[in-house]
Design an enzyme around this catalytic site. Structure first.
Site, short mmCIF file in Angstrom:
data_model
loop_
_atom_site.label_atom_id
_atom_site.label_comp_id
_atom_site.label_asym_id
_atom_site.label_seq_id
_atom_site.Cartn_x
_atom_site.Cartn_y
_atom_site.Cartn_z
N HIS A 112 44.29 28.05 58.29
CA HIS A 112 44.00 29.07 59.29
C HIS A 112 42.51 29.39 59.32
O HIS A 112 41.91 29.66 58.28
CB HIS A 112 44.81 30.34 59.02
CG HIS A 112 46.29 30.13 59.07
ND1 HIS A 112 47.05 29.89 57.94
CD2 HIS A 112 47.13 30.09 60.13
CE1 HIS A 112 48.32 29.74 58.30
NE2 HIS A 112 48.39 29.83 59.62
N SER B 226 50.80 30.85 64.44
CA SER B 226 49.87 31.73 63.72
C SER B 226 48.42 31.51 64.13
O SER B 226 47.60 32.42 63.97
CB SER B 226 50.02 31.50 62.20
OG SER B 226 49.85 30.13 61.88
N ASP C 239 43.88 29.06 52.42
CA ASP C 239 45.01 28.15 52.59
C ASP C 239 44.59 26.83 53.23
O ASP C 239 45.36 25.87 53.26
CB ASP C 239 46.12 28.80 53.42
CG ASP C 239 45.70 29.19 54.83
OD1 ASP C 239 44.65 28.71 55.32
OD2 ASP C 239 46.42 30.00 55.46
#
Length: 221
Positions: free
Chosen positions: A200, A49, A197
């Site tokens: 990221h 990601s 989060d």
């Protein structure tokens, strides 16, 4: 005869995108222009990601910024983002072949972070990283390989964290590939540079990651 004419006329409109009132046609791409496009060298970013640019627009991810910098400099390279959210080294190894139909000039491997977050056996992570590098080498011996080092949050125990960090320099040394010591250097742990989060990067965070990657990439182009 009329049907053939109509068919040809429709194809011409589709191909050249002419308006009904236009008397001009767009000239076909020359053989020289086609050759130049085919000769563009490929930079393949293969990761999870982080590479995929989770949570932001793709063009704002570090891979998108690399592509923009290359375009602005007029370099004959093109960038493919092969990032997939949730990817582990095992799943990456299983899909890597799909992206090796064309020879990469530079292959950037960014995987392992999800292994660490899931507590996967470190020997398995190391084995998979080496296997992916060896797969690229076997198919394209001239490809330049860059391994992006990772670190993990301090929730797996200090011993695991330390051994995890050591995997990347070990693999880079054993496989004789270039190493980015820590992809998220200057970004990890900073709430202003990461999404809620805490994992990221934001657009601003990706800009810093881009600078880290570009410093390791620019002299190879």
């Amino acid at each position: 005869m009329i049907k053939q004419f109509l068919g040809i006329f429709a194809i011409a409109i589709f191909t050249f995108a002419c308006s009904p009132k236009s008397e001009k046609t767009v000239p076909p791409v020359s053989q020289e222009e086609t050759t130049v496009k085919k000769e563009q060298k490929l930079i393949l970013f293969f990761g999870n990601s982080l590479t995929a640019g989770y949570g932001i627009e793709l063009e704002d991810s570090f891979t998108g910024l690399v592509a923009q910098r290359i375009d602005s400099l007029g370099m004959d390279y093109r960038v493919i983002n092969a990032g997939l959210s949730g990817e582990t080294t095992a799943s990456g190894l299983s899909r890597l072949d799909w992206f090796l139909e064309e020879e990469p000039y530079i292959f950037v491997l960014e995987l392992g972070g999800n292994d660490g977050l899931r507590g996967i056996t470190l020997s398995e992570t190391k084995k998979n990283l080496k296997a992916m590098i060896q797969l690229v080498k076997a198919k394209y011996p001239e490809t330049i390989i860059i391994l992006a080092g990772m670190q993990i949050p301090p929730n797996m125990g200090q011993e695991y964290i330390k051994e995890f960090e050591e995997i990347y320099p070990q693999v880079a040394d054993e496989e004789k590939v270039k190493l980015i010591p820590f992809l998220l250097d200057g970004v990890a742990g900073n709430p202003d540079l990461n999404l809620p989060d805490g994992i990221h990067p934001t657009e601003e965070g990706h800009l810093i990651v881009f600078q880290t990657v570009w410093e390791n990439l620019k002299d190879l182009l």
